[in-house]
Design a protein around this motif. Structure first.
Motif, PDB file in Angstrom:
ATOM      1  N   ARG A 139     -35.290  45.378 -43.030  1.00  0.00           N
ATOM      2  CA  ARG A 139     -35.142  44.105 -43.177  1.00  0.00           C
ATOM      3  C   ARG A 139     -36.401  43.715 -43.795  1.00  0.00           C
ATOM      4  O   ARG A 139     -37.504  44.210 -43.389  1.00  0.00           O
ATOM      5  CB  ARG A 139     -34.537  43.049 -42.101  1.00  0.00           C
ATOM      6  CG  ARG A 139     -35.450  43.187 -40.972  1.00  0.00           C
ATOM      7  CD  ARG A 139     -34.874  42.572 -39.618  1.00  0.00           C
ATOM      8  NE  ARG A 139     -33.862  43.331 -39.192  1.00  0.00           N
ATOM      9  CZ  ARG A 139     -33.996  44.428 -38.514  1.00  0.00           C
ATOM     10  NH1 ARG A 139     -35.438  44.830 -38.025  1.00  0.00           N
ATOM     11  NH2 ARG A 139     -33.021  45.318 -38.012  1.00  0.00           N
ATOM     12  N   THR A 140     -36.120  42.462 -44.431  1.00  0.00           N
ATOM     13  CA  THR A 140     -37.477  41.888 -45.052  1.00  0.00           C
ATOM     14  C   THR A 140     -37.427  40.266 -44.805  1.00  0.00           C
ATOM     15  O   THR A 140     -36.335  39.886 -44.976  1.00  0.00           O
ATOM     16  CB  THR A 140     -37.778  42.115 -46.590  1.00  0.00           C
ATOM     17  OG1 THR A 140     -37.793  43.418 -46.610  1.00  0.00           O
ATOM     18  CG2 THR A 140     -38.964  41.411 -46.876  1.00  0.00           C
ATOM     19  N   THR A 141     -38.280  39.680 -44.310  1.00  0.00           N
ATOM     20  CA  THR A 141     -38.461  38.066 -44.070  1.00  0.00           C
ATOM     21  C   THR A 141     -39.681  37.752 -45.269  1.00  0.00           C
ATOM     22  O   THR A 141     -40.730  38.489 -45.307  1.00  0.00           O
ATOM     23  CB  THR A 141     -38.814  37.699 -42.690  1.00  0.00           C
ATOM     24  OG1 THR A 141     -39.995  38.205 -42.165  1.00  0.00           O
ATOM     25  CG2 THR A 141     -37.469  38.348 -41.712  1.00  0.00           C
ATOM     26  N   SER A 170     -43.142  47.039 -37.850  1.00  0.00           N
ATOM     27  CA  SER A 170     -43.204  45.855 -38.823  1.00  0.00           C
ATOM     28  C   SER A 170     -44.595  45.801 -39.463  1.00  0.00           C
ATOM     29  O   SER A 170     -45.548  45.739 -38.795  1.00  0.00           O
ATOM     30  CB  SER A 170     -42.804  44.445 -37.832  1.00  0.00           C
ATOM     31  OG  SER A 170     -41.709  44.534 -37.213  1.00  0.00           O
ATOM     32  N   GLN A 179     -31.802  43.047 -46.509  1.00  0.00           N
ATOM     33  CA  GLN A 179     -31.077  43.820 -45.112  1.00  0.00           C
ATOM     34  C   GLN A 179     -30.632  45.151 -45.713  1.00  0.00           C
ATOM     35  O   GLN A 179     -30.000  45.016 -46.648  1.00  0.00           O
ATOM     36  CB  GLN A 179     -30.286  43.050 -44.180  1.00  0.00           C
ATOM     37  CG  GLN A 179     -30.786  41.818 -43.460  1.00  0.00           C
ATOM     38  CD  GLN A 179     -30.004  41.290 -42.670  1.00  0.00           C
ATOM     39  OE1 GLN A 179     -29.725  41.681 -41.170  1.00  0.00           O
ATOM     40  NE2 GLN A 179     -29.168  40.103 -42.785  1.00  0.00           N
ATOM     41  N   GLY A 193     -40.596  33.847 -42.807  1.00  0.00           N
ATOM     42  CA  GLY A 193     -39.551  33.773 -41.551  1.00  0.00           C
ATOM     43  C   GLY A 193     -38.216  33.986 -41.967  1.00  0.00           C
ATOM     44  O   GLY A 193     -37.440  33.946 -41.129  1.00  0.00           O
ATOM     45  N   THR A 194     -37.670  33.793 -43.249  1.00  0.00           N
ATOM     46  CA  THR A 194     -36.487  33.670 -43.431  1.00  0.00           C
ATOM     47  C   THR A 194     -36.012  35.285 -44.346  1.00  0.00           C
ATOM     48  O   THR A 194     -36.663  35.892 -44.889  1.00  0.00           O
ATOM     49  CB  THR A 194     -36.282  32.904 -44.818  1.00  0.00           C
ATOM     50  OG1 THR A 194     -36.666  31.339 -44.217  1.00  0.00           O
ATOM     51  CG2 THR A 194     -34.737  32.723 -45.240  1.00  0.00           C
ATOM     52  N   VAL A 195     -34.850  35.419 -43.395  1.00  0.00           N
ATOM     53  CA  VAL A 195     -34.286  36.963 -43.850  1.00  0.00           C
ATOM     54  C   VAL A 195     -33.906  37.037 -45.228  1.00  0.00           C
ATOM     55  O   VAL A 195     -32.969  36.259 -45.724  1.00  0.00           O
ATOM     56  CB  VAL A 195     -33.392  37.537 -42.823  1.00  0.00           C
ATOM     57  CG1 VAL A 195     -32.776  39.029 -43.322  1.00  0.00           C
ATOM     58  CG2 VAL A 195     -33.746  37.640 -41.344  1.00  0.00           C
ATOM     59  N   THR A 196     -34.424  37.772 -46.128  1.00  0.00           N
ATOM     60  CA  THR A 196     -34.144  38.070 -47.549  1.00  0.00           C
ATOM     61  C   THR A 196     -33.595  39.307 -47.852  1.00  0.00           C
ATOM     62  O   THR A 196     -32.619  39.375 -48.986  1.00  0.00           O
ATOM     63  CB  THR A 196     -35.372  37.671 -48.515  1.00  0.00           C
ATOM     64  OG1 THR A 196     -36.519  38.398 -47.985  1.00  0.00           O
ATOM     65  CG2 THR A 196     -35.632  36.273 -48.301  1.00  0.00           C
TER      66      THR A 196
END
Length: 257
Positions: free
Chosen positions: A181-183, A246, A191, A186-189
């Motif tokens: 996953r990438t944020t 991470s 997966q 802080g927002t997941v963009t």
């Protein structure tokens, strides 16, 4: 075990993670523990096994190929990256001034542990020392050929953060069962899951070792799933792979670098 390479107290050290701290392995400081925020993180590769070759996969997830309106490749699409593009956890990546689209790519990175030549797929994972997280930034403004990106797309200094850990292969039972996953701020963009690779880790090792000898420290960046977005100076990007780590990275402008 999770291994790291860090700068602390004016020197470079190998370290391992113990109880949420870094335990130094340098003989003069053997056993000394320091906090994660007390150090400068470096790519988690020892000098004797630093990458000789960095092999990066393009379009190795079917959803990413579809996102770019391409058919899934019939054999691995790979290009070579320079070691100077690598940087560590919590480092800054420079976005060139004036570009319109620069995006992250969360990728499982495979670190080769012993010479591998004409390896069979069934034996391939025995040649892996460990795994780390890579963020293989691409600058689409410079992209002329999706299948073979030119050097300016993928080989700029600071544009491939890796780390923070090198996780022993023995601690990763199945590299094809890891969530990514990438944020961005802080927002997941993004997966995905490594099970969705078109060519899995063992297949890639068999493929590359069939025509070149892979050496200890060589890196294979295995591609990214769909969900890439443009990143601007000031953005904090976290690329994460379950069980691996991470990786935090911040974009800065070329004029401020």
């Amino acid at each position: 075990m999770k291994h790291a390479r860090i700068a602390w107290a004016g020197a470079v050290h190998d370290a391992v993670e113990v109880d949420g701290q870094l335990e130094l392995q340098t003989p003069a400081f053997k056993g000394r523990r320091v906090g994660f925020d007390e150090v400068v993180w470096l790519p988690p590769l020892a000098p004797i096994n630093r990458p000789r070759t960095v092999l990066a996969l393009g379009l190795n997830y079917a959803d990413h190929a579809k996102e770019l309106a391409f058919r899934a490749p019939e054999e691995p699409l790979a290009f070579v990256k320079g070691e100077a593009s690598l940087t560590g956890h919590k480092a800054f990546t420079v976005r060139p001034d004036g570009v319109n689209f620069m995006h992250y790519e969360c990728e499982l990175a495979v670190v080769i542990g012993q010479p591998a030549k004409r390896v069979k797929k069934a034996d391939a994972l025995h040649y892996v020392a460990g795994y780390t997280v890579a963020n293989d930034y691409a600058i689409r403004d410079y992209l002329e050929n999706w299948y073979r990106p030119n050097l300016k797309v993928k080989n700029r200094d600071t544009c491939t953060p890796i780390g923070p850990w090198l996780v022993d292969a023995a601690d990763v039972p199945d590299p094809q069962a890891l969530a990514l996953r990438t944020t961005v701020n802080g927002t997941v963009t993004q997966q995905g899951n490594t099970r969705d690779m078109i060519f899995d880790v063992a297949t890639l090792i068999e493929y590359f070792s069939g025509f070149m000898t892979l050496m200890p420290g060589d890196l294979i960046l295995t591609g990214t799933p769909d969900g890439v977005v443009d990143c601007q100076p000031g953005d904090v990007i976290v690329t994460e792979i379950d069980g691996i780590g991470s990786l935090i990275n911040t974009i800065t402008s070329e004029s401020k670098a």
